[in-house]
Design an enzyme around this catalytic site. Structure first.
Site, PDB file in Angstrom:
ATOM      1  N   ASP A  43      43.465  40.577  29.769  1.00  0.00           N
ATOM      2  CA  ASP A  43      42.060  40.177  29.683  1.00  0.00           C
ATOM      3  C   ASP A  43      41.125  41.267  30.186  1.00  0.00           C
ATOM      4  OD1 ASP A  43      43.467  37.868  29.189  1.00  0.00           O
ATOM      5  OD2 ASP A  43      42.148  36.594  30.368  1.00  0.00           O
ATOM      6  N   ARG A  55      37.397  35.362  46.939  1.00  0.00           N
ATOM      7  CA  ARG A  55      36.325  35.852  46.077  1.00  0.00           C
ATOM      8  C   ARG A  55      35.238  36.625  46.823  1.00  0.00           C
ATOM      9  NH1 ARG A  55      39.824  36.126  42.474  1.00  0.00           N
ATOM     10  NH2 ARG A  55      40.149  34.289  41.140  1.00  0.00           N
ATOM     11  N   ASP A  87      34.990  30.563  39.832  1.00  0.00           N
ATOM     12  CA  ASP A  87      35.092  31.954  40.273  1.00  0.00           C
ATOM     13  C   ASP A  87      33.909  32.802  39.842  1.00  0.00           C
ATOM     14  OD1 ASP A  87      37.365  31.612  41.724  1.00  0.00           O
ATOM     15  OD2 ASP A  87      38.699  32.016  40.044  1.00  0.00           O
ATOM     16  N   SER A 141      47.343  29.020  33.771  1.00  0.00           N
ATOM     17  CA  SER A 141      46.420  30.004  34.300  1.00  0.00           C
ATOM     18  C   SER A 141      46.688  30.077  35.794  1.00  0.00           C
ATOM     19  CB  SER A 141      44.980  29.548  34.028  1.00  0.00           C
ATOM     20  OG  SER A 141      44.082  30.372  34.715  1.00  0.00           O
TER      21      SER A 141
END
Lengths: 406, 406, 406, 406
Positions: C16, C96, C125, C180
């Site tokens: 990705d 994050r 996210d 995922s």
């Protein structure tokens, strides 16, 4: 009854605590150390020395605690916009931990094994004094004469004085008041007398620190209050010490009829009580502090403070200033105040105080974004659609599945 | 751009929303249904009918929602003593969910697939309208012209009117004000103009609902407000409907200079904005409601309400009236109000409102216990010792193990 | 579309983000700086260098952030016993803000005017990355390809790779998973695939970090965890750096089947989602931290922490680590932790972790007072009567006036 | 000492309360009414009748309160996911208000002027019994022998029995335990003995209701629990009464080693104490209730519940079930539960319980929106940009004005 050799008494020099000196000497056969503090109650404290000496007291402490009181207790509390039960500015509550601290310090200095105070067994002050004392010196003993003796009326007290030849000046004006009063730099309070009927209006001659709004000047007074890190530091550009500043605010407020309060409150010991308060300077300070925060604090910080405040107020009201949970909350509150700098312009008029202007180097007010005029792209109105759509998503999903909100 | 056949517009009859009618017709090629509500803004709503007709609108709704507004929105909110950011009584916020609800009801009745409103993309009102609409009808579409079009100044709007021959009465007094205003039975608000500078004092001729405190009568006005289950039901013994009562309080408050407010607040969309508000009746009601609660509510219930209030206020301010979390909080608040019955006597004088007396059949104030006089054993002062000792125990243990609190 | 010269991309080296490199170069005509961090995800980060080079990237950052991650993010969060919605240990959320901080630092170092990431437009996210970035550098631009492009399936991504000759290693094991996934030193998460049906049990071969409880050893493992100021510093007496310690706890927990979680959670963007998590070390740490606090924290501090925690957790989950309200809460939390020192003995067995012993120099557990045996006067049972009586007073007054609680 | 004619005693039939019967008769010269309840403690209650008769008791109440206990106390509490101090499921606390209520009902029926119980002066139970009693009958008198007498050891108690010829069966197994225990349908608790040293691991033969995880079956057990309005109503499709259902869960949990807990907790009276608990069914129920809420509750409702829970738990722990603040919180909690319907599938295995599936007609989980696959436009990813931008606005403004967050 424990064996007690020496006791430190919070001594006002008035009738009640003078009786307590003798009663402690007689009942416990112990030495009494007196401690009298000037916390801005508006009465001379030095006369207490002669009275204590006349009662045979050898160790006499008379302290001017006004600056410490305002700097370390009043101002930290106002950083949180602290109000108990939506109304009360905690004028009495906030003075107690300072007295408790000094009582314990003096007990340590003089080797006393107990402290004593003149608070009754029905009120909050006994709790505040004693929780503070226990928290700071766990082995201390506490003597609360009003919970022990049977001198439960003014007549019995005066009879005791006569019997024990206590040389108290009974002409003391305060003592003749029909009200039970307490005063310090933050406020003066009134309880008892006709106030015990919550439907009865307080008599106009009860109030001592402020003129009535009706009697206040017909012209408003404008002042500018400057803040640094959440605390006021100057009035109209003139820097002052904390106590000086609060005293000045009291005069300004009192002259304009500001800060009178008449409420029924919930005591920690479980009963409701009627109290009237005059907090002229504090009322101005509260309004001004909120105003300077309104332009300098982040929104979520402001809201978090508002949600924590009632708990912080309750904790102070109940006597837990000297507690780890107060320190924990204070850490959060103080962390928020570094940016609370700037000036607030206030209008004082016949009982009300209004913030009419506020400015700050740390202001988060952004004219370019807030304007109703063309903002030259500072804010993209189209962002609002996505903002609303996603905030609505959970509600839409629920409604789509048949949840009914009406 | 979605295909839209019919849209319900919150229509005031003024310039902006008249332009929106035409703009919707032109831009979406859709039918416009207008909805005009009397929520006490103090202007006739019936003239909106002719204006809408002149714009070719066929389905015109004009509703008198004053009683519903006060009964189902204002009063429930006041049960919580709701104040946003310590100052704002939420006068604008609380009207929006009612408008949203009616927009959706009318959309359902007329088979419209969209709603529209005249709120800008910078403010809270767009959020309140749209969250409400989505929560009540998840498939509804929303058209917010101010976020879409480029008519972002009064000049462009007027030019549009000329081009499209929109027969609006431009002599409307309100529109000439330099301020952006909003009014309903609870308040009138002012934003924009000189207020965009937070240091500038509001001009005295801005205020519309109240005389200045300086201009108020030199004699105080006394009133008695009666409550049932937390809601006011009578003034000076005269029972009134909710809207009538609030209108009467507005008159009383306005005549005595009560309820002016000048603040900087935090909008949900992320910016700070300056607003001035007049909430004469609401200011009186807030004071009175707290006073009647002070004698009827249990202490812990009162404290719990105070801790929940900021969150409840935020939720209404942000537009979540129609949400399950508001219902959950309302259930708790309403549960507390069954006992909030009785009377409050209030003094209104030159900008301030004071509770001077309160009484109730449901009063928890116990004179026998609270008295400073002999209570004949109603309260055993010795209980206080154990109370304090056990409350202090955790602090004493900690101090005994060396924990330092100073 | 704004003009962008240089963008810093959070680059994993996978399919990705490799596509994103090329897409950014093509779409924005800008230079791409890649940033790859080792935060303990369990994959080599160095291979990302060659991949980035092959894509023409000139400025490549590869950082080992494991110690900073655990020391400055994971441990501070665990001081609050932080759990989102009663279950989730925030393993993804807490990584994050560190990534956001490094993206901005690198943007500052390289003079980039934008950052970019590979998070989708449906998840949390994107919010966490972008809120952090905006809070630390308000003028930064953000490119979120998943919200912009139409490569919304794996097929389209691979087609794009072929067309643009992107030399990605498609044999990457992780990418073939039906789930995922996201991993760092605190946890690994699984979403999507069969998990999108909340009734379906997760397949046993999905889990990667822990054996199943069934497959765990038949004998319990005992460990002792040592704390200093609320943070773990040693296992079984051996001091370790934060990352080393957490890695060791992960191994111990994983081997004993500890830390699996299967929940449906509420995303900030408004939808519910199913997630499975393995947090072996974190699950042990949470239990141990509560246990050491249980003997060292004051009761009211502990309760205050518990009441603040859900808000603190929500704030981290929603992406507000870099916010003044998080700092305010952190100040309170950290203030409480100075005394949180000592040891906890834990039993790990087939999926469960139990605290079986705790001791501390700072313990507030007082054997003399707590004992069921004779306490030699350390506690006066008679104090309990007054304590109860006054705590009951408000209830008795209410009942005496007819209030009914049943 | 007040004059007391008749006292209702919470009577277990064991040594302590048998001594209390005689001690009350002797000390107060009053009639004793005994009340023995089956709340699922796992011992026959009927034998208490003969023992009471032998002590000369004329009015003997023996009630089966199991269904009322679970239906009106346990289940309402579990609706809030109630946990005290992060660990304790309040098994003892929740039984006390029911006992207090029955004591008062019986006092009303028999015309008794006092109640009595066998709880010590150091614990929480005295507070819970007495607060409940005072709240329900404000004029009731309370006799707490353990705070009055000097029989403060087992030896003195047995000596008293001999002296007064109290025919108690001393072979009672429970009494020989080195632990102080309490049991009801929700849990069994252990205190005292070796547990008074918090570092010492509980002995394995202490536990009575559950096998050790080590001894539990090697195969997991799967069950499905069905909820209606927040309460469990069926196991594996079989509807059961509340008590039957909880009993069944206890068996299932106990057989799989579920629900053991070993903690140090903070008592209301101010000390820390070590307790071990077995709550097999409650532990399963807690997990299942959170799981069914996870798909049926709105996010903000769930978060509000989580923030209110610690306060609700504390209130129950401290003995304020019969209070207006508990009713206020319960109203909010119950309002949220109407939609909490559906099924949870659980895996029980060697000490752990995992929710592996959840489904509901009232589910808010929306597969179409949550999916990682193409959602056919159910969610517009572009909305996220505006959502993030406006949520970031306050942070960006602050950062733009120089506020530093690192």
């Amino acid at each position: 009854m424990s064996k007690i050799d020496k006791v430190v008494l919070a001594y006002s020099g008035g009738l009640d605590t003078s009786v307590i000196v003798r009663w402690l000497q007689d009942t416990y056969g112990c030495e009494v150390v007196t401690f009298t503090a000037d916390i801005g109650q508006g009465e001379e404290v030095e006369p207490a020395r002669a009275k204590a000496e006349a009662l045979g007291v050898k160790e006499i402490y008379i302290d001017d605690l006004r600056e410490e009181f305002v700097r370390d207790f009043v101002f930290p509390m106002f950083r949180a916009n602290t109000i108990y039960e939506g109304e009360y500015l905690l004028g009495t509550s906030i003075a107690r931990p300072l007295i408790a601290k000094r009582l314990i310090e003096i007990a340590n200095e003089t080797g006393a094994d107990a402290i004593s105070h003149g608070a009754t067994g029905k009120g909050n002050d006994q709790v505040r004094f004693e929780l503070g004392a226990y928290a700071l010196k766990p082995g201390i003993q506490v003597i609360a004469p009003w919970r022990e003796w049977d001198l439960n009326s003014r007549e019995k007290l005066m009879q005791y004085c006569e019997q024990h030849k206590i040389p108290v000046d009974f002409s003391n004006k305060k003592k003749k008041s029909p009200y039970s009063m307490d005063a310090n730099l933050l406020h003066i309070s009134y309880e008892g007398g006709v106030l015990e009927e919550p439907w009865a209006e307080a008599e106009d001659d009860m109030w001592r620190w402020s003129v009535s709004p009706e009697a206040a000047p017909d012209q408003p007074t404008y002042i500018t209050l400057q803040f640094e890190q959440g605390d006021p530091v100057a009035i109209d550009g003139e820097r002052m010490s904390p106590a000086t500043l609060l005293e000045k605010l009291n005069k300004l407020g009192g002259a304009n009829g500001i800060g009178r309060l008449d409420i029924v409150e919930n005591r920690y010991v479980g009963m409701k009580s009627r109290g009237c308060y005059e907090t002229p300077g504090g009322t101005i300070l509260m309004k001004a502090h909120r105003a300077i925060e309104s332009i300098t604090l982040d929104r979520e910080v402001a809201h978090l403070k508002d949600e924590l405040m009632p708990r912080y107020a309750k904790l102070i009201y109940n006597g837990y200033w000297w507690s780890p949970e107060r320190r924990m909350l204070q850490a959060a509150i103080d962390e928020s105040q570094a940016v609370v700098n700037g000036e607030v312009r206030l209008k004082l008029y016949k009982g009300s105080v209004t913030a009419v202007g506020r400015r700050s180097e740390d202001s988060l007010f952004d004219e370019k974004i807030a304007t109703f005029e063309d903002d030259a792209g500072a804010y993209d109105q189209k962002d609002a659609e996505g903002f609303i759509k996603l905030n609505a998503l959970r509600l839409r999903i629920a409604a789509g599945k048949g949840r009914d909100l009406i």
